[in-house]
Scaffold this motif. Sequence first.
Motif, PDB file in Angstrom:
ATOM      1  N   LEU A 478     126.672  43.577  46.552  1.00 50.38           N
ATOM      2  CA  LEU A 478     125.946  43.990  45.355  1.00 50.38           C
ATOM      3  C   LEU A 478     126.022  42.918  44.278  1.00 50.38           C
ATOM      4  O   LEU A 478     126.971  42.123  44.235  1.00 50.38           O
ATOM      5  N   PRO A 479     125.044  42.917  43.371  1.00 48.99           N
ATOM      6  CA  PRO A 479     125.085  41.959  42.259  1.00 48.99           C
ATOM      7  C   PRO A 479     126.146  42.359  41.254  1.00 48.99           C
ATOM      8  O   PRO A 479     126.517  43.531  41.133  1.00 48.99           O
ATOM      9  N   LEU A 480     126.622  41.369  40.493  1.00 51.55           N
ATOM     10  CA  LEU A 480     127.562  41.624  39.418  1.00 51.55           C
ATOM     11  C   LEU A 480     126.820  41.648  38.085  1.00 51.55           C
ATOM     12  O   LEU A 480     126.032  40.750  37.779  1.00 51.55           O
ATOM     13  N   ILE A 481     127.082  42.680  37.312  1.00 47.18           N
ATOM     14  CA  ILE A 481     126.601  42.774  35.938  1.00 47.18           C
ATOM     15  C   ILE A 481     127.809  43.028  35.038  1.00 47.18           C
ATOM     16  O   ILE A 481     128.627  43.906  35.327  1.00 47.18           O
ATOM     17  N   LEU A 482     127.926  42.260  33.990  1.00 46.60           N
ATOM     18  CA  LEU A 482     128.990  42.491  33.020  1.00 46.60           C
ATOM     19  C   LEU A 482     128.454  43.457  31.964  1.00 46.60           C
ATOM     20  O   LEU A 482     127.773  43.052  31.027  1.00 46.60           O
ATOM     21  N   CYS A 483     128.742  44.739  32.153  1.00 48.20           N
ATOM     22  CA  CYS A 483     128.190  45.738  31.236  1.00 48.20           C
ATOM     23  C   CYS A 483     128.766  45.591  29.833  1.00 48.20           C
ATOM     24  O   CYS A 483     128.150  46.035  28.858  1.00 48.20           O
TER      25      CYS A 483
END
Length: 953
Positions: A478-483
């Motif tokens: 899965l992609p990484l997103i820094l929320c």
Amino acid sequence: MSLRTPADGHVEDVAPGRGTLPPRARYASSDAASLSLNGRWRLRVSATADAEDDAFARPGHDTGDWAEVTVPGHWVLQGHGAPIYTNHLYPFPVDPPHVPTENPTGDHLRHFDLPGDWPDAGDAVLRFDGVESCARVWLNGTELGDFKGSRLPHEFAVGHLLRPAGNVLAVRVHQWSAGSYLEDQDQWWLPGIFRDVTLLHRPPGSVGDFFVHASYDHVTGAGTLRVDSDVPGRVTVPELGVDVATGEPVTVPVAPWTAETPRLYDGVLATAGERVPLRIGFRTVALEDGLIKVNGTPLLFKGVNRHEWHPRHGRALDLDTMREDVLLMKRHNINAVRTSHYPPHPAFLDLCDEYGLWVIDECDLETHGFVEQDWRDNPVDDARWTPALLDRAARMVERDKNHPSVVMWSLGNEAGTGRGLTAMADWIHDRDPARPVHYEGDLDCRDTDVYSRMYPPHAEVERIARGLDGGTRRRRRLPLILCEYAHAMGNGPGGLADYQELFETYDRLQGGFVWEWIDHGIEHPELGYAYGGDFGEELHDGNFVCDGLLFPDRTPSPGLTEYGKVIEPVRIGPGGTDGTVRVTNRYDFADLSHLEFEASHQIDGRPAGTHRLTVPPLGPGESAEVKLPPAPDDEGGEVQWTVRALLAGDLSWAGRGHTVAWGQGTVVRRAPVAAAAGARPAVDGDTVTLGPAVFDARTGAPRTVAGVRVRDLRLDVWRAPTDNDHGAHWQSDVRCGPHWRELGLHRMRHRLDAVETDGEALTVRTRVAPAGREAGLRTVYRWTSDGERLRLTVSVVPEGDWTVPLPRLGVRFGLDAASTDAVSWFGGGGEAYPDTQAASLLGRWEAGVAELQTPYVRPQENGARADVRWVELGGLRIEGEPEFWFSARPWTNEQLDAARHRTDLTPGDTVWVNLDHRQHGIGSQSCGPGPLPRYFLWPEPAEFSFVFSVPGD
């Protein structure tokens, strides 16, 4: 026998409520009648939930002695009680679902008449868009029901109870309820009816719930529209020639909706009883190849987290304020919003559709306080609470499902893990499979479609990008997103450019969302802006509530300027050969045809001509080398070029000429500062004269330079610690601020070892060190002059065991405030520190001393200008070798350090000037990581010089 049968049992009931209608899509308008019930309401506040009976809800109740408040609004911001701020601790005992007996309760009353043209036929619905935290509702003496879910809509059927005139709407609002356990969201606790209250006429055959499905095929350029509706009708989109029945799909050529090109088509959903305007954006969101894609293209989120806030009205926002937020975001190149930590006012999403912002829509859910007991009794893992969780998920999804800007659903924030979250994810996936689901706390990504993290340091982000982080097989795909990343508390955040470089290097990194948009300061007559603890709270988290890119009045902070520069969608830098620049399109979808480019040169900071620059309309990801116009004759001066990308025409969010991006480069470097030597010091009693300066013969300190009185010039290593210097108490790594103070860097002592007048120099030898410590700085000041100019060379050699970096390294002195107001300099134009320098535009600048101060809500180090060649102030011109930082303020660093609010600072009769050789980085350690190692200012031998002269010489 029981002596008490509480009438407030609903308050501690874990159920979401009773009597409300099922959630449905929200639309801004239709041709059906409506009546806003916003305005002035009567209010009575009681100390407990059961202090008063419900007689006030009956028509004819005397409210003559009640207060008046504005709805939407919070009663504690209108003179009735006080707000409370906590980050994650519940401000009441943790004993779910119970709440304290001391439970402020506001009884609200509104009288209203129906308009004369209100239709007789049909039904009516009473809608509340937001009430904190629990409401019980009556109309004309009949109880309608109760509800929880503060940032969510609730509706009641009321047509059978309405009267042409004399209607009485009564709402009892409790500050605390079982729902409060689900709303522990790092913000002020503010009870009240804070969003709109509206009466909606529902004609026979009116629109119920409907779902606009508008997908886009990026291969064929076709859009497919289908509108599912509870009530049959027709859908028309005149611009596309569409006229179909509800439920029937139609495929036509369309222009897609993106945040960069927010193309909307106006349509109408018409049923037998109502016409509802539609604003349709065609786009397809998919998880493909391990990436979140829209219309076949991977996204790079350049986002912010946004709490709703106004410094006077709290979370009661008007449309103009919401629009101001969106316009500021667009003008600073922000392309995405996470609606932390609840669905926003629905009008905000309309604006995101219109102007173009990607939205992660977050559910009204956080149970962060349970971390204090290792998540024991956490409601999200207790089946009794699951109906409430599902209700919250449904009310978010059903309300907002027709917004093209919403590309992802978020289950909530910092609520641990558990079966309730899984139930929410399953329900959302089933109801809306066309959007991914987000939740940061699901580290195994069992229920979510992205790997989301908060505040990982740069090195860990790169490890994840390279697939070296481990985790479940699903997570690794899965992609990484820094929320949340880059905590914008006080001065900062630092390290933004370093994060962005990683995002743009590795495909798996799909960007992130800075925490957060705006400081939550509350206007206060004595304090300026109040924060946690200023209202006598029993528990509070101080100014942690002031951690935004905007100050409370919505003035952009230097952090927002820096972020806008770091994420700009066009990269402009030196080309591969002399006399060229390289222009790169960093948009995801748009080409550069909407921009025009201009190039200019400057000699020693002075503009030297501006020219149009022809840049091809590059597509996303494309680059071109562009020839610059010839540089002007430098006549021995320093020469830079600047290229700007400007809007070529008016857009909805900015006018022609708005700067979207800029780059700067050097053609001819600065010449060395000429030596100032030749004159010899002359001793005369208690003074020493050297060129234009007079020194104290005993201490070697300058008294005057070129006739300007100078006081207390000496080495300075202290700065008023920033919020990021202080760090967060839960962090285990080095937090510089506390260590600086422990070492005593705020109380350095200066020992004079020698004053020497040998040859052409006046040399002052000192040792600078804190009491009680071995470590120190051997410091030598060497003064020389050519008769007109005065040169100071400072040599610093650390001694002893230094275990922490220095805050700053330079000299400080005082000038007479009466003659020191206007400041001019050649260097960076805005506040900048080693890891916040991307937006520091080199040029000549002018400002008053007051303008050089950055008004952080909690005073701290601020206002430094970087890469300064020279500065003129107070009758002196000061050149530096090498370039330096300068700041000037009407109070000392120690006074700045001692202040809690801006109103604690009073200008004195001295302007204190810092000329810094180096500064320690800023970082993000108020919640995130500290500065990267390359931005640390470790004590090491250093030498730097300043030349003082009269301006104009």
